[in-house]
Motif scaffolding. Structure first.
Motif: not given
Length: 389
Positions: A374-385
């Motif tokens: 969940y944390l990795v997905s959240l981190h990737l989402l923030q990088q994409g934004l």
């Protein structure tokens, strides 16, 4: 007293008017009609049409002139002068020449205000007599008392004329308004001094014949502008010294609008009464007084204009105050709304934080690997934004 006699006569007339007449009833002595008590129907005495300078026109017999003069002496403000000075003034005021001035002025004012244009020759004759008796009064006074006496004389004569009209013509009391009283003071002051007074006040006028002030007890009714009517109806009659003008126009009270620093030039020499007397007598040699020309400030008009401007400024100040109050209220309402939104956002943030904390605890309890994903997905989402931004 006079008031009782008027009331009794009026009651008798009303009784006769409402009593049916019969041909068999013997006719009684006729009472005077109601027009007798109306100034517009006043009959001028014979002395108004003739008579020498020593024969002033008599006042109506019903007028208690001695009581009127006593009231006038009590009404005047002598500015701290002693009782002896008041008595001396009253003695001169009751003199024969002074009484003659009052009597002829009474009939002149009736002709001028209430019979405009009908008795022009009578007005001229009365004015000649007034001027002659005024000069006689002026000459008879001790030089040391002249300033003291004439300081209040115009006001006293105006009071005497008004009281005499008020008592002699009760049906016309609606015409004897505050403006009419001030017109009398201005006119007589102009006659005696050549200058129209400023800030004329008649609030001290009181006529007490034993039953209280009858001026205050008079009923308030619809009032007419007698001064304006007199000038309008007079037409184009030419009487330079008598004044083909109202008292307002004598004081130039209509010319000040729009002229802030208006100071009309005045030529001071003789008063109208003295000037008329000298011209009527046609003296071969007179003690000529050089005319003095000076600018005189119309203080009353300046004060009135200041009052108008002050009222405008006061209105603007009120509008500004109302505007400020409206803006302050609008600011308070906006401030309350912003604080309300801040409180709501704070509550929402606290609720979201609480939900996230609950979710974190639930994830940790269930499976750590799932929480890491969940944390990795959240981190990737923030990088994409961040890359998109």
């Amino acid at each position: 007293g006079f008031i009782t006699e008027v009331a009794q006569s009026t009651a008798e007339e009303e009784l006769l008017e409402h009593t049916p007449s019969t041909s068999s009833r013997p006719r009684a002595v006729s009472l005077p009609t109601v027009n007798v008590y109306n100034v517009e129907f006043a009959e001028l005495p014979n002395e108004c049409y003739g008579g020498g300078l020593a024969s002033p026109a008599p006042l109506p017999a019903s007028i208690p002139m001695d009581k009127i003069m006593s009231n006038i002496a009590q009404n005047l403000d002598f500015k701290g002068w002693s009782e002896q000075a008041r008595n001396l003034w009253f003695k001169d005021f009751k003199s024969q020449c002074s009484r003659a001035v009052i009597q002829d002025t009474f009939w002149f004012c009736i002709c001028w205000y209430f019979k405009p244009g009908k008795h022009l020759e009578v007005e001229t004759r009365l004015f000649d007599r007034i001027s002659a008796n005024f000069v006689g009064l002026f000459s008879s006074l001790n030089p040391s008392r002249k300033d003291f006496f004439f300081r209040c004389y115009a006001d006293a004569v105006a009071q005497a004329v008004l009281y005499a009209m008020f008592l002699a013509y009760p049906k016309s009391r609606i015409d004897f308004t505050e403006k009419f009283r001030k017109d009398l003071v201005i006119r007589i002051s102009f006659w005696t001094s050549g200058i129209c007074p400023e800030f004329v006040d008649t609030s001290h006028w009181k006529l007490n014949l034993g039953g209280g002030d009858v001026l205050q007890a008079a009923p308030s009714q619809t009032q007419r502008n007698v001064e304006t009517n007199a000038v309008t109806l007079r037409g184009n009659a030419s009487q330079p010294l008598l004044g083909q003008l109202s008292a307002d126009s004598l004081a130039e009270k209509s010319a000040w609008m729009g002229q802030w620093n208006r100071r009309p030039r005045r030529k001071l020499q003789y008063s109208p009464l003295v000037e008329n007397f000298l011209r009527a007598r046609k003296y071969s040699s007179v003690n000529l007084v050089r005319a003095t020309s000076m600018h005189m400030t119309t203080a009353e008009q300046r004060a009135k204009k200041m009052d108008v401007k002050h009222a405008m400024l006061a209105e603007r100040a009120k509008q500004a105050r109302d505007r400020c109050e409206a803006l302050a209220k609008e600011y308070d309402d906006l401030d309350k709304e912003v604080k309300k939104q801040e409180r709501q956002r704070t509550i929402q943030a606290q609720a979201a934080k609480k939900r996230l904390e609950i979710r974190r605890k639930e994830v940790l309890r269930s499976d750590p690997h799932e929480y890491a994903n969940y944390l990795v997905s959240l981190h990737l989402l923030q990088q994409g934004l961040g890359q998109k931004g």
